[in-house]
Write a protein that holds these residues in place. Structure first.
Motif, mmCIF file in Angstrom:
data_model
loop_
_atom_site.group_PDB
_atom_site.id
_atom_site.type_symbol
_atom_site.label_atom_id
_atom_site.label_comp_id
_atom_site.label_asym_id
_atom_site.label_seq_id
_atom_site.Cartn_x
_atom_site.Cartn_y
_atom_site.Cartn_z
ATOM 1 N N VAL A 193 10.441 12.696 0.191
ATOM 2 C CA VAL A 193 10.523 14.082 -0.628
ATOM 3 C C VAL A 193 9.201 13.886 -1.719
ATOM 4 C CG1 VAL A 193 11.830 15.399 -2.440
ATOM 5 C CG2 VAL A 193 12.986 14.493 -0.409
ATOM 6 N N GLN A 194 9.219 12.561 -2.126
ATOM 7 C CA GLN A 194 8.180 12.465 -3.099
ATOM 8 C C GLN A 194 6.705 12.555 -2.532
ATOM 9 O OE1 GLN A 194 7.343 8.297 -4.291
ATOM 10 N NE2 GLN A 194 7.311 8.735 -6.295
ATOM 11 N N GLU A 195 6.451 12.316 -1.492
ATOM 12 C CA GLU A 195 5.185 12.372 -0.542
ATOM 13 C C GLU A 195 4.929 13.757 -0.273
ATOM 14 O OE1 GLU A 195 1.535 11.933 0.658
ATOM 15 O OE2 GLU A 195 2.573 10.354 -0.621
ATOM 16 N N SER A 196 6.042 14.225 0.146
ATOM 17 C CA SER A 196 5.836 15.852 0.547
ATOM 18 C C SER A 196 5.437 16.469 -0.455
ATOM 19 C CB SER A 196 7.314 16.192 1.370
ATOM 20 O OG SER A 196 7.604 15.238 2.435
ATOM 21 N N LEU A 197 6.154 16.548 -1.865
ATOM 22 C CA LEU A 197 6.114 17.343 -3.082
ATOM 23 C C LEU A 197 4.602 16.964 -3.353
ATOM 24 C CD1 LEU A 197 9.474 17.360 -4.967
ATOM 25 C CD2 LEU A 197 8.457 18.916 -3.474
ATOM 26 N N THR A 198 3.997 15.784 -3.221
ATOM 27 C CA THR A 198 2.583 15.302 -3.761
ATOM 28 C C THR A 198 1.749 16.088 -2.892
ATOM 29 O OG1 THR A 198 3.477 13.317 -4.322
ATOM 30 C CG2 THR A 198 1.235 13.574 -3.721
ATOM 31 N N ALA B 260 0.886 -1.243 0.016
ATOM 32 C CA ALA B 260 0.003 -0.175 0.017
ATOM 33 C C ALA B 260 0.822 1.307 0.227
ATOM 34 C CB ALA B 260 -0.993 -0.059 1.248
ATOM 35 N N ARG B 261 1.938 1.168 0.887
ATOM 36 C CA ARG B 261 2.887 2.512 0.805
ATOM 37 C C ARG B 261 3.461 2.596 -0.734
ATOM 38 N NH1 ARG B 261 4.846 0.382 5.718
ATOM 39 N NH2 ARG B 261 6.547 -0.470 4.746
ATOM 40 N N GLU B 262 3.923 1.560 -1.245
ATOM 41 C CA GLU B 262 4.482 1.760 -2.457
ATOM 42 C C GLU B 262 3.450 2.249 -3.489
ATOM 43 O OE1 GLU B 262 7.706 1.175 -3.563
ATOM 44 O OE2 GLU B 262 8.430 0.814 -1.456
ATOM 45 N N ILE B 263 2.447 1.754 -3.655
ATOM 46 C CA ILE B 263 1.349 2.076 -4.791
ATOM 47 C C ILE B 263 0.998 3.527 -4.298
ATOM 48 C CG2 ILE B 263 -1.164 1.684 -5.504
ATOM 49 C CD1 ILE B 263 -0.503 -1.215 -4.963
ATOM 50 N N HIS B 264 0.835 3.743 -2.888
ATOM 51 C CA HIS B 264 0.270 5.191 -2.713
ATOM 52 C C HIS B 264 1.563 6.208 -3.264
ATOM 53 C CE1 HIS B 264 0.192 8.757 -0.262
ATOM 54 N NE2 HIS B 264 -1.078 8.715 -0.413
ATOM 55 N N ASP B 265 2.836 5.736 -2.854
ATOM 56 C CA ASP B 265 3.664 6.817 -3.031
ATOM 57 C C ASP B 265 3.951 7.262 -4.599
ATOM 58 O OD1 ASP B 265 4.197 7.029 -0.455
ATOM 59 O OD2 ASP B 265 6.051 5.905 -0.346
ATOM 60 N N MET C 125 4.637 7.806 5.387
ATOM 61 C CA MET C 125 5.975 8.411 5.618
ATOM 62 C C MET C 125 6.441 8.013 7.004
ATOM 63 S SD MET C 125 6.414 12.136 3.854
ATOM 64 C CE MET C 125 4.852 12.884 4.583
ATOM 65 N N ARG C 126 5.679 8.353 8.051
ATOM 66 C CA ARG C 126 6.267 7.863 9.475
ATOM 67 C C ARG C 126 6.402 6.402 9.602
ATOM 68 N NH1 ARG C 126 2.607 10.486 11.352
ATOM 69 N NH2 ARG C 126 3.775 12.355 11.979
ATOM 70 N N GLU C 127 5.766 5.435 8.804
ATOM 71 C CA GLU C 127 6.113 3.885 8.868
ATOM 72 C C GLU C 127 7.330 4.006 8.367
ATOM 73 O OE1 GLU C 127 3.109 2.246 6.809
ATOM 74 O OE2 GLU C 127 1.590 2.122 8.735
ATOM 75 N N ARG C 128 7.809 4.534 7.196
ATOM 76 C CA ARG C 128 9.010 4.300 6.409
ATOM 77 C C ARG C 128 10.052 4.685 7.463
ATOM 78 N NH1 ARG C 128 9.442 3.249 1.219
ATOM 79 N NH2 ARG C 128 7.212 3.168 0.007
#
Length: 432
Positions: free
Chosen positions: A341-346, A230-235, A394-397
């Motif tokens: 960085v990817q999620e933050s920019l998203t 789920a994290r990979e697909i979401h990111d 992000m927090r889980e990573r």
């Protein structure tokens, strides 16, 4: 010419003829008998009817022995009465005890000598001590000990005018010892059976606990794998779709003013879509491990060196500043930095507003790697439904590296994401 020798040893039996075997297999009565035969094979030690038949067999054998030795009517009747409790000793212990008391009393009063039927008394005592309740077993022991005193006293007084003290003691002690030995052996067998049952119960409980723990471990592993996918697909999907949406929305206005830039916008959209498809194929191949992986899965995983290309997709809306030795960051930590960085920019593209600008700062030191992404937009980085899926991912990573992550609105406006990865985990290649 000698007569031919007919050997009966090699002649096949009449039932082994193929026609006979076929008839036996096909006949309905034969099939019915084959179905009934296993049903009548009752285990004598476990089935109640089998135990009753076995007890009746012992009682009949002892009664017949007593009748054969003393065939007179009173002796035979009392011998049969003494053997009746043997049939009821396991099915109806209290009834067997009462019947034994009555029959033993008749034996002492009516008969002048001990008969072979008195063997039923220690047998009943042993049976009640092994299979009946504690109260029934103790009652049987008390009655049998009383009979061990009264019976020898009666029989000695009839045959001897003045029996000696030694004869009394020997006879009473012998009968009492047999009764006590039968009781002790029965109780010891009962204790061994109870101990075996407890051990089997504990073993079954341990097996159930182990199976439950294995099931929990399997569920935890499945949940972890689902979270990872789920994290990979979401990111990858969220960021790619956000970039495509921004490029498409901005491209409509830009093409009207600068038509020559349409090729550039479409190229960005096409490249982003293609990369998202490759990432999706990689995730699907990870789920279908029995299938050959696509060629895209053999590419190196994204890392710290790919952050510059990630930021460049936003054109002038994001700036990148990297300080420190990039080579000191391991591949797994580099993937985590890239995803942060990817999620933050998203989130900037989706929630900060069309005029927002972002700054990405990555610092690598000997002790830690820090990632700071801040923007000057509206400051909302939570999903419209309030779930905050990206921040949770992000927090889980970061937690996989024993790091920390803080995210929230800035005091002067905008939003900030700040993550710290410790050096032993951040720079190792086997972390997580």
């Amino acid at each position: 010419m000698p007569a031919p020798h007919h050997s009966t040893a090699t002649r096949p039996p009449r039932e082994s003829h193929p026609a006979t075997r076929l008839l036996r297999r096909a006949h309905p009565a034969a099939r019915l008998l084959r179905g009934i035969r296993p049903a009548v094979r009752l285990p004598l030690d476990t089935h109640p009817v089998g135990r009753l038949l076995r007890d009746a067999q012992l009682a009949v054998g002892l009664a017949v022995t007593g009748v054969v030795i003393l065939p007179h009517l009173p002796h035979a009747a009392i011998a049969v009465a003494m053997c009746v409790p043997l049939v009821l000793r396991r099915a109806c212990p209290w009834t067997a005890l009462i019947t034994m008391c009555v029959a033993a009393a008749l034996h002492v009063v009516v008969l002048r000598d001990a008969t072979v039927a008195v063997v039923a008394v220690p047998v009943v005592v042993h049976s009640l001590a092994r299979w009946a309740t504690v109260a029934a077993a103790r009652a049987a022991l008390a009655v049998a000990l009383a009979g061990a005193v009264i019976g020898p006293a009666r029989w000695l007084s009839v045959h001897l005018e003045a029996p000696s003290l030694g004869s009394w003691v020997t006879s009473i002690a012998g009968h009492g010892a047999v009764v006590v030995a039968a009781f002790v052996v029965g109780r010891r067998a009962r204790e061994r059976e109870e101990l075996r049952e407890r051990q089997e119960h504990e073993r079954a409980e341990r097996q159930r606990s182990a199976m439950a723990e294995r099931e929990r471990a399997i569920r935890r592993a499945a949940d972890d794998e689902r979270h990872e996918v789920a994290r990979e697909i979401h990111d990858l999907v969220a960021h790619s779709l956000a970039v495509i949406a921004v490029q498409a929305e901005g491209g409509r206005a830009m093409v009207a003013r600068q038509p020559h830039r349409s090729q550039e916008i479409l190229t960005v959209i096409a490249d982003t879509s293609r990369e998202a498809l490759d990432e999706l194929r990689r995730v699907v191949a990870m789920l279908r491990r029995h299938e050959p992986r696509p060629a895209a899965d053999y590419r190196p995983a994204v890392g710290l060196d790919d952050v510059a290309d990630l930021v460049a997709r936003l054109d002038d809306r994001a700036l990148l500043h990297v300080q420190g030795d990039r080579g000191a960051v391991g591949p797994l930590a580099g993937l985590t930095v890239y995803r942060i960085v990817q999620e933050s920019l998203t989130n900037v593209l989706r929630h900060a507003g069309p005029a927002a600008r972002a700054q990405v700062a990555i610092t690598v030191t000997g002790r830690e790697v820090t990632v700071r992404v801040r923007d000057d937009g509206r400051g909302g980085a939570v999903e419209p439904g309030g779930r905050g899926t990206g921040l949770v991912a992000m927090r889980e990573r970061v937690q996989l590296h024993d790091g920390t992550l803080t995210a929230g609105p800035r005091a002067g406006g905008g939003f900030e994401v700040y993550a710290v990865l410790p050096a032993p985990r951040a720079t190792g290649s086997a972390a997580g």
